[in-house]
Design a protein around this motif. Structure first.
Motif, PDB file in Angstrom:
ATOM      1  N   SER A 158       0.834  -1.208   0.000  1.00 56.50           N
ATOM      2  CA  SER A 158       0.000   0.000   0.000  1.00 56.50           C
ATOM      3  C   SER A 158       0.868   1.258   0.000  1.00 56.50           C
ATOM      4  O   SER A 158       0.587   2.219  -0.717  1.00 56.50           O
ATOM      5  CB  SER A 158      -0.914   0.031   1.228  1.00 56.50           C
ATOM      6  OG  SER A 158      -1.709  -1.118   1.267  1.00 56.50           O
ATOM      7  N   PHE A 161       2.224   1.855  -3.378  1.00 55.07           N
ATOM      8  CA  PHE A 161       1.199   2.437  -4.260  1.00 55.07           C
ATOM      9  C   PHE A 161       1.169   3.964  -4.075  1.00 55.07           C
ATOM     10  O   PHE A 161       1.103   4.716  -5.045  1.00 55.07           O
ATOM     11  CB  PHE A 161      -0.181   1.837  -3.934  1.00 55.07           C
ATOM     12  CG  PHE A 161      -1.313   2.556  -4.603  1.00 55.07           C
ATOM     13  CD1 PHE A 161      -1.649   2.294  -5.916  1.00 55.07           C
ATOM     14  CD2 PHE A 161      -2.031   3.545  -3.927  1.00 55.07           C
ATOM     15  CE1 PHE A 161      -2.670   2.991  -6.550  1.00 55.07           C
ATOM     16  CE2 PHE A 161      -3.049   4.244  -4.544  1.00 55.07           C
ATOM     17  CZ  PHE A 161      -3.374   3.963  -5.863  1.00 55.07           C
ATOM     18  N   ILE A 162       1.245   4.390  -2.808  1.00 58.29           N
ATOM     19  CA  ILE A 162       1.216   5.840  -2.538  1.00 58.29           C
ATOM     20  C   ILE A 162       2.467   6.507  -3.125  1.00 58.29           C
ATOM     21  O   ILE A 162       2.378   7.571  -3.743  1.00 58.29           O
ATOM     22  CB  ILE A 162       1.114   6.109  -1.017  1.00 58.29           C
ATOM     23  CG1 ILE A 162      -0.147   5.453  -0.453  1.00 58.29           C
ATOM     24  CG2 ILE A 162       1.104   7.599  -0.720  1.00 58.29           C
ATOM     25  CD1 ILE A 162      -0.168   5.321   1.045  1.00 58.29           C
ATOM     26  N   GLN A 165       2.388   7.414  -6.646  1.00 60.02           N
ATOM     27  CA  GLN A 165       1.531   8.553  -7.028  1.00 60.02           C
ATOM     28  C   GLN A 165       2.229   9.898  -6.822  1.00 60.02           C
ATOM     29  O   GLN A 165       1.653  10.946  -7.069  1.00 60.02           O
ATOM     30  CB  GLN A 165       0.232   8.575  -6.187  1.00 60.02           C
ATOM     31  CG  GLN A 165      -0.513   7.275  -6.079  1.00 60.02           C
ATOM     32  CD  GLN A 165      -0.812   6.684  -7.434  1.00 60.02           C
ATOM     33  OE1 GLN A 165      -1.217   7.398  -8.357  1.00 60.02           O
ATOM     34  NE2 GLN A 165      -0.609   5.390  -7.569  1.00 60.02           N
ATOM     35  N   TYR A 203     -16.489   9.097  -4.252  1.00 62.67           N
ATOM     36  CA  TYR A 203     -15.235   8.371  -4.481  1.00 62.67           C
ATOM     37  C   TYR A 203     -14.855   7.484  -3.288  1.00 62.67           C
ATOM     38  O   TYR A 203     -13.911   6.717  -3.370  1.00 62.67           O
ATOM     39  CB  TYR A 203     -14.091   9.360  -4.742  1.00 62.67           C
ATOM     40  CG  TYR A 203     -14.141  10.072  -6.079  1.00 62.67           C
ATOM     41  CD1 TYR A 203     -14.702   9.476  -7.203  1.00 62.67           C
ATOM     42  CD2 TYR A 203     -13.605  11.353  -6.222  1.00 62.67           C
ATOM     43  CE1 TYR A 203     -14.734  10.136  -8.425  1.00 62.67           C
ATOM     44  CE2 TYR A 203     -13.627  12.016  -7.446  1.00 62.67           C
ATOM     45  CZ  TYR A 203     -14.203  11.397  -8.546  1.00 62.67           C
ATOM     46  OH  TYR A 203     -14.225  12.049  -9.760  1.00 62.67           O
ATOM     47  N   ALA A 269      -3.681   4.642   1.269  1.00 65.68           N
ATOM     48  CA  ALA A 269      -3.741   4.411  -0.181  1.00 65.68           C
ATOM     49  C   ALA A 269      -5.131   4.776  -0.714  1.00 65.68           C
ATOM     50  O   ALA A 269      -5.267   5.417  -1.759  1.00 65.68           O
ATOM     51  CB  ALA A 269      -3.408   2.955  -0.489  1.00 65.68           C
ATOM     52  N   LEU A 270      -6.149   4.368   0.041  1.00 67.42           N
ATOM     53  CA  LEU A 270      -7.525   4.646  -0.386  1.00 67.42           C
ATOM     54  C   LEU A 270      -7.786   6.148  -0.459  1.00 67.42           C
ATOM     55  O   LEU A 270      -8.353   6.663  -1.433  1.00 67.42           O
ATOM     56  CB  LEU A 270      -8.497   3.985   0.605  1.00 67.42           C
ATOM     57  CG  LEU A 270      -9.981   4.210   0.358  1.00 67.42           C
ATOM     58  CD1 LEU A 270     -10.399   3.537  -0.941  1.00 67.42           C
ATOM     59  CD2 LEU A 270     -10.803   3.636   1.511  1.00 67.42           C
ATOM     60  N   HIS A 273      -6.129   7.836  -3.331  1.00 70.78           N
ATOM     61  CA  HIS A 273      -6.923   7.562  -4.522  1.00 70.78           C
ATOM     62  C   HIS A 273      -8.024   8.617  -4.676  1.00 70.78           C
ATOM     63  O   HIS A 273      -8.218   9.210  -5.738  1.00 70.78           O
ATOM     64  CB  HIS A 273      -7.562   6.187  -4.287  1.00 70.78           C
ATOM     65  CG  HIS A 273      -7.874   5.428  -5.499  1.00 70.78           C
ATOM     66  ND1 HIS A 273      -9.032   5.635  -6.207  1.00 70.78           N
ATOM     67  CD2 HIS A 273      -7.186   4.457  -6.144  1.00 70.78           C
ATOM     68  CE1 HIS A 273      -9.035   4.808  -7.230  1.00 70.78           C
ATOM     69  NE2 HIS A 273      -7.945   4.085  -7.233  1.00 70.78           N
ATOM     70  N   LEU A 276      -6.505  12.131  -5.410  1.00 68.16           N
ATOM     71  CA  LEU A 276      -6.031  12.314  -6.789  1.00 68.16           C
ATOM     72  C   LEU A 276      -7.192  12.462  -7.766  1.00 68.16           C
ATOM     73  O   LEU A 276      -7.127  13.255  -8.710  1.00 68.16           O
ATOM     74  CB  LEU A 276      -5.120  11.151  -7.177  1.00 68.16           C
ATOM     75  CG  LEU A 276      -3.739  11.266  -6.519  1.00 68.16           C
ATOM     76  CD1 LEU A 276      -3.017   9.935  -6.518  1.00 68.16           C
ATOM     77  CD2 LEU A 276      -2.886  12.322  -7.219  1.00 68.16           C
ATOM     78  N   GLN A 277      -8.253  11.721  -7.529  1.00 67.30           N
ATOM     79  CA  GLN A 277      -9.410  11.860  -8.430  1.00 67.30           C
ATOM     80  C   GLN A 277     -10.001  13.262  -8.319  1.00 67.30           C
ATOM     81  O   GLN A 277     -10.337  13.888  -9.321  1.00 67.30           O
ATOM     82  CB  GLN A 277     -10.463  10.808  -8.096  1.00 67.30           C
ATOM     83  CG  GLN A 277     -10.046   9.408  -8.495  1.00 67.30           C
ATOM     84  CD  GLN A 277     -11.117   8.391  -8.161  1.00 67.30           C
ATOM     85  OE1 GLN A 277     -12.047   8.191  -8.925  1.00 67.30           O
ATOM     86  NE2 GLN A 277     -11.004   7.750  -7.025  1.00 67.30           N
ATOM     87  N   SER A 291      -2.868  17.517  -4.366  1.00 60.00           N
ATOM     88  CA  SER A 291      -3.264  16.512  -3.364  1.00 60.00           C
ATOM     89  C   SER A 291      -2.258  16.526  -2.225  1.00 60.00           C
ATOM     90  O   SER A 291      -1.050  16.583  -2.468  1.00 60.00           O
ATOM     91  CB  SER A 291      -3.232  15.108  -3.970  1.00 60.00           C
ATOM     92  OG  SER A 291      -4.134  14.992  -5.016  1.00 60.00           O
TER      93      SER A 291
END
Ligand code: SF4
Ligand code: SF4
Length: 457
Positions: A158, A161-162, A165, A203, A269-270, A273, A276-277, A291
């Motif tokens: 996780s 993943f961050i 980004q 989201y 991570a969530l 997400h 960023l959206q 962000s």
């Protein structure tokens, strides 16, 4: 008369039964077995008492209803008494915080580098203390006390993943579409604000709010993430959207065990997400946006979220939200899009609760949370935790602990009858004290962590 009394006993007994049995079900689902067991015992005792009086002859029924009625009346009067009133105001730090001073930035410095040498030349008093922590196993190390290879590798995934980004938080990753830019002028700032807050929830956010971006929200200098280490921070944005995601209770209560960090990492991570959206959405309308997510903050998220009306900062330094207490993670998006801020009303009920509760302070394995009153720090009244003691414990155990979050009575609010309890805790000083006693009885004064590794079925 007998049937009227039977009806009253039936209704009041039924209400107690519904309240208690629904708590038992919710607590079991959240794997709060000690609380579920203790509530079940109360349930059995109540069922016994109500059944006995239901079948006893008339004078006993009358006495029982009289006692019950008197008890409820006293309870209602106590709820209305002005107990625990505290004066609160919006606390505004007069100095900005340098991100280079937070433990995460300090322990990221590579010994021998220019940045490392410069930092400890300026802060020689911290060198020895910090070096001792550097010798500990470290976060997610398999030498940590709570090490679990699968849980740590899942957390690492996780966090990776961050990290992936990190170059998307800043700058234009999406060309603003001219027709969108033109069309957006048809919407007022109020409509755009409403859309953005709802979009955050769509989201996956649990709550969202907007504030004007103030200087004191921003760190003074970059300590980690993208951008040059030590550069001054001055965001070209006027508004901030803050939002939260829920941390799962069944994971958090295992803290400082291995899976507590797994849950933190997953939520970071969530929420990255979601951030960023939202950022891409704002950019698609032709505005600038950034962000602020794990490892890449330019703002102090709890402070921004507080001013966006999402909660109040409590004793453990986390944001205490009305629905989930501190059991949330926060991220922020800043922008130059004109928005309408939400109102922050300083919440005296949280300050009062934290004044007498102390549960997080008592449960902290390294006493990093103060037990006294709020202190004036940088011009603002607050409880200041010892971040180095906390971070040292994390580096010893390999996880991010979260014991304070797990034991906080506010974290348990969704397991009670949430609407009523939330209302009473906010409005009544007596209710706050009663809830703490109930919480102590159900969970224990210093609840023990669940030992074992549970990650769901
Ligand atoms: S555990 Fe108690 S003192 Fe600590 S933050 Fe929660 S309510 Fe406040
Ligand atoms: S995370 Fe753990 S060590 Fe840190 S303040 Fe909370 S209880 Fe204490």
């Amino acid at each position: 008369m007998n049937s009227l009394y039977n009806l009253l006993i039936g209704i009041s007994g039924g209400l107690f039964f519904i309240l208690l049995s629904s708590f038992v079900v919710r607590a079991r689902r959240a794997r709060e077995y000690v609380a579920a067991k203790r509530a079940f015992i109360i349930l059995l005792v109540m069922v016994g008492i109500f059944s006995v009086f239901f079948f006893l002859p008339l004078p006993y029924k009358e006495i029982f209803l009289l006692v019950l009625g008197t008890f409820l009346l006293i309870f209602l009067v106590l709820l209305l008494l002005p107990i625990g009133r505290v004066e609160v105001k919006k606390e505004i730090p007069i100095e900005r915080y340098d991100e280079r001073d937070i433990p995460f930035s300090r322990f990221r410095l590579e010994p021998g580098t220019e940045a490392f040498n410069e930092y400890y030349l300026k802060h020689p008093e911290l060198k020895e203390k910090d070096d001792r922590i550097r010798r500990l196993p470290g976060l997610l190390s398999l030498k940590g006390r709570e090490a679990h290879p699968l849980a740590f590798a899942s957390s690492m995934a996780s966090f990776q993943f961050i990290k992936d980004q990190r170059y998307r938080v800043d700058g234009d990753t999406m060309e603003a579409l001219p027709e969108y830019r033109e069309a957006v002028s048809d919407y007022s700032p109020a409509e755009l604000s409403d859309w953005l807050k709802k979009l955050a929830k769509f989201y996956g956010a649990r709550s969202s709010g907007i504030t004007k971006l103030e200087k004191y929200h921003m760190y003074s200098h970059i300590g980690r993430g993208t951008g040059k280490y030590g550069s001054k921070i001055d965001l070209p944005h006027s508004y901030a959207i803050a939002f939260t995601v829920e941390m799962r209770n069944d994971f958090i209560q295992q803290g400082p065990g291995a899976v507590s960090v797994m849950e933190s990492a997953r939520e970071y991570a969530l929420i990255a997400h979601i951030a960023l959206q939202l950022t891409h959405f704002i950019r698609a309308l032709g505005y600038s946006a950034r962000s602020h997510i794990d490892e890449n903050y330019r703002v102090i998220c709890p402070l921004v979220a507080r001013d966006a009306g999402l909660g109040e900062v409590g004793r453990m330094g986390f944001l205490i939200t009305p629905d989930l207490g501190p059991r949330v993670r926060i991220a922020v998006v800043t922008t130059d899009m004109k928005l309408v801020p939400d109102e922050y009303v300083p919440d005296a009920s949280v300050i009062d609760f934290c004044n007498f509760c102390l549960k997080c302070a008592v449960s902290c394995p390294v006493s990093a949370i103060p037990k006294g009153d709020r202190e004036l720090i940088r011009g603002a009244l607050k409880w200041q935790i010892d971040p180095v003691a906390c971070f040292k414990f994390w580096n010893l155990s390999g996880t991010d602990c979260g014991r304070c979050m797990a034991v906080c009575p506010y974290s348990h609010i969704p397991l009670y009858s949430p609407g009523i309890v939330k209302f009473l805790v906010k409005k009544s000083g007596f209710a706050r004290r009663a809830i703490l006693r109930l919480d102590d009885f159900l969970y224990g004064k210093k609840p023990k962590p669940y030992r074992g590794v549970y990650i769901g079925n």
